[in-house]
Design an enzyme around this catalytic site. Structure first.
Site, PDB file in Angstrom:
ATOM      1  N   SER A   1      63.834  77.128  29.848  1.00 14.58           N
ATOM      2  CA  SER A   1      65.093  78.483  29.842  1.00 14.58           C
ATOM      3  C   SER A   1      65.960  78.683  29.727  1.00 14.58           C
ATOM      4  CB  SER A   1      63.890  80.055  30.185  1.00 14.58           C
ATOM      5  OG  SER A   1      64.713  81.223  29.961  1.00 14.58           O
TER       6      SER A   1
ATOM      7  N   HIS B   1      63.860  79.161  25.184  1.00 22.46           N
ATOM      8  CA  HIS B   1      64.091  80.863  25.277  1.00 22.46           C
ATOM      9  C   HIS B   1      65.351  80.646  24.368  1.00 22.46           C
ATOM     10  CE1 HIS B   1      61.312  81.669  29.142  1.00 22.46           C
ATOM     11  NE2 HIS B   1      60.097  81.366  28.085  1.00 22.46           N
TER      12      HIS B   1
ATOM     13  N   ASP C   1      57.197  81.950  33.166  1.00 24.40           N
ATOM     14  CA  ASP C   1      56.642  81.839  31.494  1.00 24.40           C
ATOM     15  C   ASP C   1      56.582  80.248  31.805  1.00 24.40           C
ATOM     16  OD1 ASP C   1      55.337  82.282  29.398  1.00 24.40           O
ATOM     17  OD2 ASP C   1      57.786  81.614  28.102  1.00 24.40           O
TER      18      ASP C   1
END
Length: 389
Positions: free
Chosen positions: A210, A237, A333
């Site tokens: 991310s 992301h 995540d």
């Protein structure tokens, strides 16, 4: 701790609106504003803010040039504001390479239509960026990275330009390591495990990341040979309008082929497929042949694409035969997807704290005891070359 912010934007309306939103939190203090990149560079050096918000298109000096200059003089975490267009994506990726930590759409309606939700997202993002390490302090990109230099010790009493609201009470910058609270706490993370075994074959290698990921992925993938023996799936992301430009950029820089995944794509050695923004990517085993499925993004999931979704599909499709790698990023995540992979007998590697821009996702994996190896960013590509047959 109050976070000090410098707002750099040529729009007086945007400077005023952003200042109002940030200061309403009580956790953030806007210490100055600048109307162009040159003013921003000068105020960054005199004020030493904890975070800088930066527009990309400004007179006198653009935002990317300003970020490069700031990273040379005195690295500060920078949050870029950009447009959600292909050209905006290209410019934002340039800014991230120059040293910016993260980005948000400049059109606030593209962040959230509800005012209270918008305020929460903006404030949370600034606070997260304040905990990060500017990427020029962490590692140098293999492509047009900002040069690193020591910070200046003197702090002039007056800036040459821009507007100063109030001066930080202390000359030193706060510790930019993740704060010891919630998912960002590094307490309880085991010491770096090292159980390097002989090279083994993996049906698929999955890499999830991310914040800080675009530069980290570029650094890892650009070092892999064209003959890398396993197919790779990438989950970053990123908005839907950004992933095509990011895949094209990686493909130009890498010896392996990199492109945005399409539904039904067959995975093969020497190919890396990037999950499209706004959707979910899953891997299926069709008679021993790995294929990707691209599904609509479920609004109930925070991340689209989501590392947990992709890694969970790897665990089901090829139990015990895949490698999961978690790189820099905020949040957690990937932890549950890694847990599923680990339970099936697959290998999990994670990035270490020192080389992470934000030690959130890799920390969540390491803290859960799922990491077989914890690696510095510069060691990931050599270890992939050494450990994947």
């Amino acid at each position: 701790m109050t976070v000090s912010v410098l707002v750099v934007d040529d729009s007086g309306f945007f400077r005023k609106r952003l200042t109002e939103i940030l200061t309403a939190s009580g956790q953030i203090r806007v210490v100055g504003v600048a109307s162009n990149g040159r003013e921003g560079v000068e105020l960054a050096e005199s004020l030493r803010p904890d975070v800088i918000t930066m527009d990309y298109e400004m007179p006198i000096m653009d935002g990317i040039s300003a970020v490069r200059e700031i990273m040379k003089r005195h690295p500060v975490p920078v949050l870029m504001f950009s447009s959600l267009t292909y050209e905006g994506a290209r410019i934002t990726l340039d800014a991230l390479e120059a040293g910016a930590v993260d980005f948000l759409p400049k059109n606030f309606e593209e962040i959230a239509r509800d005012g209270s939700q918008l305020q929460k997202i903006l404030i949370d993002r600034v606070l997260d960026v304040a905990r990060s390490r500017p990427s020029s302090r962490v590692s140098h990109s293999t492509y047009q990275s900002p040069s690193q230099s020591s910070s200046h010790s003197s702090r002039p009493d007056q800036s040459a330009s821009g507007t100063v609201f109030s001066r930080p009470s202390a000359p030193g910058r706060p510790d930019t390591r993740p704060l010891p609270s919630g998912d960002q706490s590094a307490q309880g993370v085991p010491s770096r495990p090292s159980r390097k075994g002989p090279a083994r074959h993996f049906a698929v290698v999955g890499i999830g990341t991310s914040t800080g990921g675009p530069v980290a992925l570029q650094r890892v993938l650009a070092a892999l040979p064209a003959t890398f023996p396993s197919p790779i799936v990438l989950v970053q992301h990123m908005p839907a309008s950004f992933t095509p430009a990011f895949a094209e950029r990686l493909n130009k820089l890498c010896k392996i082929e990199v492109r945005q995944a399409e539904d039904g794509d067959i995975l093969r050695p020497g190919l890396a497929l990037l999950a499209p923004g706004g959707k979910q990517m899953m891997v299926e085993n069709r008679g021993g042949q790995p294929r990707v499925r691209i599904l609509p993004g479920d609004e109930r999931l925070n991340y689209r694409p989501c590392v947990d979704v992709t890694f969970g599909s790897l665990a089901r499709a090829y139990p015990g035969k895949t490698l999961g790698v978690i790189l820099t990023g905020m949040g957690s995540d990937g932890r549950e997807g890694c847990r599923m992979m680990k339970q099936s007998g697959s290998q999990i590697w994670s990035q270490d704290e020192k080389s992470s821009v934000i030690y959130g996702m890799p920390m969540a994996v390491a803290k859960a005891g799922l990491s077989d190896e914890v690696l510095a960013l510069d060691d990931v590509a050599p270890r992939l070359i050494e450990g994947v047959s």
